[in-house]
Structure formats: C-alpha cells, structure tokens
Design a protein around this motif. Sequence first.
Motif, PDB file in Angstrom:
ATOM      1  N   SER A 148      38.656  32.061  23.195  1.00 55.32           N
ATOM      2  CA  SER A 148      38.323  32.301  24.600  1.00 55.32           C
ATOM      3  C   SER A 148      38.114  33.784  24.866  1.00 55.32           C
ATOM      4  N   PHE A 149      38.934  34.617  24.215  1.00 55.00           N
ATOM      5  CA  PHE A 149      38.768  36.070  24.349  1.00 55.00           C
ATOM      6  C   PHE A 149      37.391  36.505  23.854  1.00 55.00           C
ATOM      7  N   VAL A 150      36.934  35.910  22.770  1.00 55.82           N
ATOM      8  CA  VAL A 150      35.637  36.277  22.195  1.00 55.82           C
ATOM      9  C   VAL A 150      34.487  35.712  23.023  1.00 55.82           C
ATOM     10  N   ASP A 151      34.571  34.429  23.351  1.00 50.79           N
ATOM     11  CA  ASP A 151      33.450  33.755  24.011  1.00 50.79           C
ATOM     12  C   ASP A 151      33.233  34.211  25.445  1.00 50.79           C
ATOM     13  N   SER A 152      34.327  34.478  26.148  1.00 54.00           N
ATOM     14  CA  SER A 152      34.253  34.716  27.591  1.00 54.00           C
ATOM     15  C   SER A 152      33.620  33.492  28.240  1.00 54.00           C
ATOM     16  N   ASN A 153      33.092  33.658  29.439  1.00 51.01           N
ATOM     17  CA  ASN A 153      32.403  32.555  30.098  1.00 51.01           C
ATOM     18  C   ASN A 153      30.908  32.641  29.804  1.00 51.01           C
ATOM     19  N   LYS A 154      30.237  31.568  30.063  1.00 47.18           N
ATOM     20  CA  LYS A 154      28.798  31.548  29.860  1.00 47.18           C
ATOM     21  C   LYS A 154      28.145  32.570  30.781  1.00 47.18           C
ATOM     22  N   LEU A 155      27.350  33.453  30.174  1.00 46.22           N
ATOM     23  CA  LEU A 155      26.727  34.528  30.950  1.00 46.22           C
ATOM     24  C   LEU A 155      25.579  33.997  31.790  1.00 46.22           C
ATOM     25  N   GLN A 156      25.532  34.445  33.027  1.00 41.31           N
ATOM     26  CA  GLN A 156      24.450  34.084  33.938  1.00 41.31           C
ATOM     27  C   GLN A 156      23.848  35.359  34.509  1.00 41.31           C
ATOM     28  N   GLN A 157      22.596  35.280  34.910  1.00 43.83           N
ATOM     29  CA  GLN A 157      21.911  36.463  35.420  1.00 43.83           C
ATOM     30  C   GLN A 157      22.618  37.035  36.645  1.00 43.83           C
ATOM     31  N   SER A 158      23.226  36.149  37.453  1.00 44.84           N
ATOM     32  CA  SER A 158      23.898  36.610  38.667  1.00 44.84           C
ATOM     33  C   SER A 158      25.127  37.466  38.359  1.00 44.84           C
ATOM     34  N   ASP A 159      25.651  37.353  37.136  1.00 40.31           N
ATOM     35  CA  ASP A 159      26.819  38.147  36.769  1.00 40.31           C
ATOM     36  C   ASP A 159      26.487  39.627  36.608  1.00 40.31           C
ATOM     37  N   PHE A 160      25.213  39.943  36.576  1.00 41.86           N
ATOM     38  CA  PHE A 160      24.805  41.308  36.274  1.00 41.86           C
ATOM     39  C   PHE A 160      24.278  42.054  37.501  1.00 41.86           C
ATOM     40  N   ASN A 161      24.607  41.547  38.686  1.00 48.43           N
ATOM     41  CA  ASN A 161      24.261  42.233  39.923  1.00 48.43           C
ATOM     42  C   ASN A 161      25.337  43.242  40.286  1.00 48.43           C
ATOM     43  N   GLU A 162      24.946  44.401  40.747  1.00 47.10           N
ATOM     44  CA  GLU A 162      25.898  45.421  41.186  1.00 47.10           C
ATOM     45  C   GLU A 162      26.598  44.969  42.466  1.00 47.10           C
ATOM     46  N   SER A 163      27.900  45.276  42.566  1.00 42.89           N
ATOM     47  CA  SER A 163      28.672  44.923  43.760  1.00 42.89           C
ATOM     48  C   SER A 163      29.210  46.197  44.405  1.00 42.89           C
ATOM     49  N   VAL A 164      29.165  46.232  45.741  1.00 40.11           N
ATOM     50  CA  VAL A 164      29.659  47.387  46.486  1.00 40.11           C
ATOM     51  C   VAL A 164      30.688  46.905  47.495  1.00 40.11           C
ATOM     52  N   TYR A 165      31.847  47.570  47.534  1.00 38.70           N
ATOM     53  CA  TYR A 165      32.905  47.270  48.496  1.00 38.70           C
ATOM     54  C   TYR A 165      33.199  48.564  49.249  1.00 38.70           C
ATOM     55  N   GLN A 166      33.191  48.505  50.568  1.00 38.17           N
ATOM     56  CA  GLN A 166      33.478  49.722  51.308  1.00 38.17           C
ATOM     57  C   GLN A 166      34.142  49.421  52.639  1.00 38.17           C
ATOM     58  N   GLY A 167      34.877  50.393  53.122  1.00 36.36           N
ATOM     59  CA  GLY A 167      35.543  50.284  54.411  1.00 36.36           C
ATOM     60  C   GLY A 167      35.561  51.648  55.070  1.00 36.36           C
ATOM     61  N   ARG A 168      35.456  51.691  56.399  1.00 35.48           N
ATOM     62  CA  ARG A 168      35.409  52.962  57.127  1.00 35.48           C
ATOM     63  C   ARG A 168      36.555  53.067  58.121  1.00 35.48           C
ATOM     64  N   ALA A 169      37.192  54.219  58.083  1.00 34.10           N
ATOM     65  CA  ALA A 169      38.230  54.565  59.062  1.00 34.10           C
ATOM     66  C   ALA A 169      39.260  53.452  59.214  1.00 34.10           C
ATOM     67  N   LEU A 170      39.748  52.953  58.082  1.00 32.79           N
ATOM     68  CA  LEU A 170      40.772  51.898  58.122  1.00 32.79           C
ATOM     69  C   LEU A 170      42.128  52.535  58.392  1.00 32.79           C
ATOM     70  N   PRO A 171      42.875  52.036  59.381  1.00 29.71           N
ATOM     71  CA  PRO A 171      44.164  52.648  59.727  1.00 29.71           C
ATOM     72  C   PRO A 171      45.254  52.315  58.702  1.00 29.71           C
ATOM     73  N   VAL A 172      46.078  53.303  58.390  1.00 33.12           N
ATOM     74  CA  VAL A 172      47.274  53.109  57.570  1.00 33.12           C
ATOM     75  C   VAL A 172      48.430  53.660  58.394  1.00 33.12           C
ATOM     76  N   PRO A 173      49.153  52.799  59.126  1.00 29.49           N
ATOM     77  CA  PRO A 173      50.221  53.270  60.023  1.00 29.49           C
ATOM     78  C   PRO A 173      51.321  54.020  59.270  1.00 29.49           C
ATOM     79  N   ALA A 174      52.066  54.819  59.999  1.00 27.05           N
ATOM     80  CA  ALA A 174      53.193  55.540  59.419  1.00 27.05           C
ATOM     81  C   ALA A 174      54.181  54.553  58.803  1.00 27.05           C
ATOM     82  N   GLY A 175      54.634  54.843  57.582  1.00 24.26           N
ATOM     83  CA  GLY A 175      55.592  53.977  56.898  1.00 24.26           C
ATOM     84  C   GLY A 175      54.984  52.721  56.311  1.00 24.26           C
TER      85      GLY A 175
END
Length: 340
Positions: free
Chosen positions: A77-104
């Motif tokens: 399983s370590f060698v094979d991994s999962n079956k590769l699909q074209q969708s697996d090779f799309n770049e992904s972006v995660y972002q957040g703006r001005a997210l509050p982190v309260p004191a403590g």
Amino acid sequence: MNKDEVDQPQSAAVVEKDEKETDTTEQTNGSADHDQKPEAEAESESEEIANDPNEITSADRPSATMLSSSNPQTLISFVDSNKLQQSDFNESVYQGRALPVPAGDVLEIPIIIRGPSNSVVEYTVESSSLDISFGIVVLNGESNVDGDDADKSEDMTIFERKRVDAHLSPITGQFLIRTVPCTVLFTFDNTYSFVRSKEVTYRITITPPSMDEALASRRRRAKASLEAVQEDAKSAESRLISVISQRQELEAEIEKLQKLVMDKSKSKLVAEKEEGWLKKRLEMREVQEEMLNVRLENGWEDEGKQYSDANFMKSEAMKKCEDIAIKYVARSRKKLAKDK
C-alpha cells in the motif's frame, strides 16, 4: 480546487484537498522565519524540492514499522498509493484574512493532504500590529488533531512554535510532503496574551507534482522497497541459520541434562534404599548394645542370678528388641504354615 478568501471560524474546521496514501512527510524548507536564511541553507532547500526524479531518497524507503508488519499489504500500500487521477494534480489554495485570535486562545488550521506525495506546501503568514506565536506540524495518518491514533508514527515539526514578528514582515516558507495521507496543522497561539486579541492573515498553496513526477516517485518507492525487502530477507536468513544452530545446541544440551537427571534419579533411589537399611542396622545395634550391657551388669541365669524389677528394668532398647523378636517369630510361623 481553489479556496479563495475563506474566513475560517475560530474552531478551525478542517479544510482539505482530495489526495491519498500513507504515512510521513519530509521537511525541505522547515524554518520560515521572517529573517533572511543563510544562502547555503536556502540553496539546500531549493535542491531538495527540485531533486532528481530518479534519485531514491530516505522518504522513498519503507519505515521499520512497515517492514515489521505481519500484513504484507502494508508495504504494498505504501508503494502503490491510490490510483492516480488527473484531478489529483490541481493546485489548491487555502487562505483567510484578518481572522481573530482572542487573548489566551489558539487558532488551528488543519489541512488534509491525501496525495500524491511530493507535493510542495508554500505558506505566507501575517499578523496585524502585534506579534503572534506560530508553528507548523505534520500529523501522520490524516487528522490526529483530536487525538486520533490512526497512525502511531512520529509527527514531524516543520516550524517549531514560537513568537514571530509577523506584523513587521510576512513569515514565508515551503516544504515537501513526502508521504501521504497526512494533516498539516498550522497553529496561531495567543495564550501568552491576557488582554490583547490578534488578527492573522494566511495564504497556503499546495502544489502537487506533475503526473510524470508522481509516476517516477512511485517507481522509486518500489525500487527502494525491493532493496529493503531483499536486505531484510538476507539478514533474516543469516539470523535464521544462527538461531537454528543455537536451538540444536540447546536441544543436545537438554538431552544430556535429561540423561544426567535420569542417572541421578537412579543414584538417589540406591541412596534411599541404603539409608533405610543403615537406619535399621543402627536400631539393631542399639538393641544389641543394650542387651549386652544388661548381661554384663546383671549376669546370666546359670550364674545363679535372677532378673527382678529390683535389679533390672527394661529399657527402651530392650522393648524394641522384644518387639523385633516377636515380629520375626510371627513371620517365621507364617512362612512355615504356608510351606505346609
């Protein structure tokens, strides 16, 4: 699949990219402080991310846990991994703006990466007006955020949690995800502050390798695993020969010890018989000694001396003597009656 301008809640719900496989990650650009890195370190990180597709790295080799597994499918399983699909090779972006982190409080951003391996994670982190404690850890076996023990391999610290001046300049860096699935956990820690709330902005980009790179990576894992299997088999065969020899020596030694025990047991029976005979002999000698002493002290009947309570008392030895005599007389009579 892009995730633009995602204002994540303070509970930090998991954001994920649909990717696959098993186990660990290798850091290539682990330190991402806002200070400039040494030129040699930067060059090393660049070479790590753009490594030769045919060169086998430590991450291509199976772990000791995989090799010791009783299930042969673990390594495959370590060698094979999962079956590769074209969708697996799309770049992904995660972002957040001005997210509050309260004191403590703490804000955690977990991102699941299921595959393919050798994806590059790039990040940019900023805080508004004040510093913030920041860290990155790769958790193996997808998400262990809530204490899940899906994979007991060691987690990897990419960026050790510490206070950074992200309000002065962005914290940037990149690292390589060697083995999947895994969860990359970005942590913004404001527990040291009792009064001031912080705001953070982040952008995380996950760039998978090309299809050709993914296929080359799988082939490297297969070659590295084959080498590891052959080396382990050779080692196991050598150890087996040694263990068989040791077992045979122990069996021969046990056989000798068993024979020795049997001989000693026979000797013990002989000693027990002789012990009983000698005890009876001593009893008889005590009786004889007593009887002789009585005669020497009191004389014999034909010498005109008579036995009486006044001049002779039966000793214990004499009583034993009489008991023995009675037994022998009874045994003789029984034998004579049987012969008739």
